[in-house]
Design an enzyme around this catalytic site. Structure first.
Site, PDB file in Angstrom:
ATOM      1  N   CYS A 103      -5.122  -1.516  -1.649  1.00 47.16           N
ATOM      2  CA  CYS A 103      -3.857  -0.776  -1.708  1.00 47.16           C
ATOM      3  C   CYS A 103      -4.197   0.675  -2.009  1.00 47.16           C
ATOM      4  CB  CYS A 103      -2.926  -1.337  -2.783  1.00 47.16           C
ATOM      5  SG  CYS A 103      -1.412  -0.358  -2.989  1.00 47.16           S
ATOM      6  N   MET A 315       1.965   3.294   3.396  1.00 46.54           N
ATOM      7  CA  MET A 315       0.889   2.732   2.604  1.00 46.54           C
ATOM      8  C   MET A 315      -0.273   3.718   2.540  1.00 46.54           C
ATOM      9  SD  MET A 315       2.506   0.652   4.909  1.00 46.54           S
ATOM     10  CE  MET A 315       1.424  -0.054   6.142  1.00 46.54           C
TER      11      MET A 315
END
Length: 392
Positions: A103, A315
């Site tokens: 992430c 993201m």
């Protein structure tokens, strides 16, 4: 069954446009200190998954891909690194933890967590920017976080504004080293060997696609080719079951072509990767907040899906993929940005804009990116203990 809950020290943190529950490895119950069913079951219960209502009422999750996350930090096992960072993307309505990728947003919170939890020698914590070297254990890559410090503590407050986050904070600069080799495809930035492919998608047809492994494996297609303008916001897509099924078909076809899965059925067990995104040339649009984004303020527009839904912003790992693809002449991302050679782009996403940088070079006929750079922010939201009911 015991009537008492397990109490585990934890920190709830925002990193970029995501938030998650952070743990020190040594604070986890012994059975959860190693990969396996016990760890997965614990993290799912922390988040509140699986939840057939998709609300996460009985857990710390927020019932979105941006808020159903857990992080485990430990002293680094690698030379010249400070901490190991392991990331778990928790499925919302199924009993599944995806460990297949990083992430990028929560990467920005790892440095502050490491400093606040004693992983960094206090002698290094001089006023200014402190470099924290992070080993990203999911994909085996190095991330350098430059974290502002004052009086030996992380400086979290500041005037850096990040679209997709309501309040300003201190800027954290992230460098993703060698992001174009994720170790899953023999090191190829373009696993198919081409910057653009004809991708056969069952039920849809043939689409032009750029499939890249940089930051996170990502399949880029043109917005116009799938009936979109490139200015879509979450309500335009996330309530449309037919559209979401089309995107999953594109993602599955891309995963097969990139060699990430052996058959289409495997896509359901690999929800975090690859990502699928669509691009369009720059144009004016209104962001989710109502903020007007001018065409001349961006180089291109990009929308990306995460865990089956259009992301509210972008993201962090997909931002690395955008930076890397934009740096290579001829990719769909590069062409949407106007083509040519470029080392940075500013792209428009549903919540606003983001500038990312990367420099690409050809090595023995293969494209590679040695570093991608972006700015994020992070903030501690809560610290204490998370209560977890016993299993069974």
């Amino acid at each position: 069954m015991t009537a008492h809950q397990c109490r585990i020290p934890a920190t709830y943190m925002r990193g970029g446009t995501s938030k998650g529950v952070f743990f020190r490895l040594d604070d986890l119950p012994e059975a959860a200190r190693v990969p396996g069913p016990a760890r997965d079951a614990l993290l799912m219960r922390v988040i509140g998954s699986p939840d057939p209502y998709r609300q996460h009422i009985d857990g710390m999750g927020g019932a979105t891909s941006s808020t159903s996350k857990c992080v485990i930090i430990s002293a680094s096992s690698k030379p010249d690194h400070d901490v190991d960072y392991l990331y778990g993307q928790i499925s919302i309505d199924s009993a599944f933890v995806d460990w297949s990728g990083n992430c990028g947003n929560l990467s920005s919170a790892v440095g502050p967590f490491a400093i606040a939890n004693g992983f960094i020698d206090p002698a290094r914590l001089v006023d200014g920017m402190v470099e924290v070297r992070i080993w990203q254990a999911n994909i085996g890559k190095t991330i350098i976080a430059r974290v502002p410090v004052r009086d030996g503590q992380v400086l979290e407050l500041g005037d850096f504004e990040l679209d997709g986050v309501a309040f300003p904070a201190a800027e954290i600069v992230l460098e993703f080293l060698d992001p174009s080799d994720d170790g899953e495809d023999g090191g190829a930035m373009f696993p198919t060997g081409h910057v653009v492919d004809d991708l056969e998608v069952p039920g849809i047809g043939t689409l032009k696609a750029t499939m890249i492994s940089a930051g996170i494996p990502t399949v880029f297609v043109n917005a116009a080719d799938i009936g979109y303008s490139g200015s879509e916001l979450q309500p335009d897509i996330n309530g449309d079951a037919t559209a979401l099924a089309r995107f999953e078909a594109i993602r599955t076809a891309g995963a097969l072509r990139m060699g990430l899965i052996a058959d289409a059925a495997e896509a359901a067990t690999r929800q975090h990767t690859p990502k699928v995104a669509f691009v369009a040339p720059a144009a004016a649009y209104a962001a989710a907040s109502g903020k007007a984004i001018a065409a001349d303020a961006i180089d291109l527009r990009v929308r990306a899906l995460s865990m089956g839904k259009l992301h509210h912003a972008m993201m962090g790992t997909a931002s690395v993929a955008i930076a890397a693809a934009a740096a290579v002449p001829g990719t769909l991302v590069n062409l949407a940005a106007g083509g040519g050679t470029r080392e940075s782009v500013t792209f428009g996403h549903p919540s606003g804009t983001l500038r990312v940088g990367a420099a690409a070079e050809q090595v023995e006929g293969q494209w590679a990116v040695k570093k991608a750079v972006m700015s994020r922010s992070a903030r501690t939201l809560m610290k204490g203990e998370v209560f977890v009911p016993p299993a069974g």
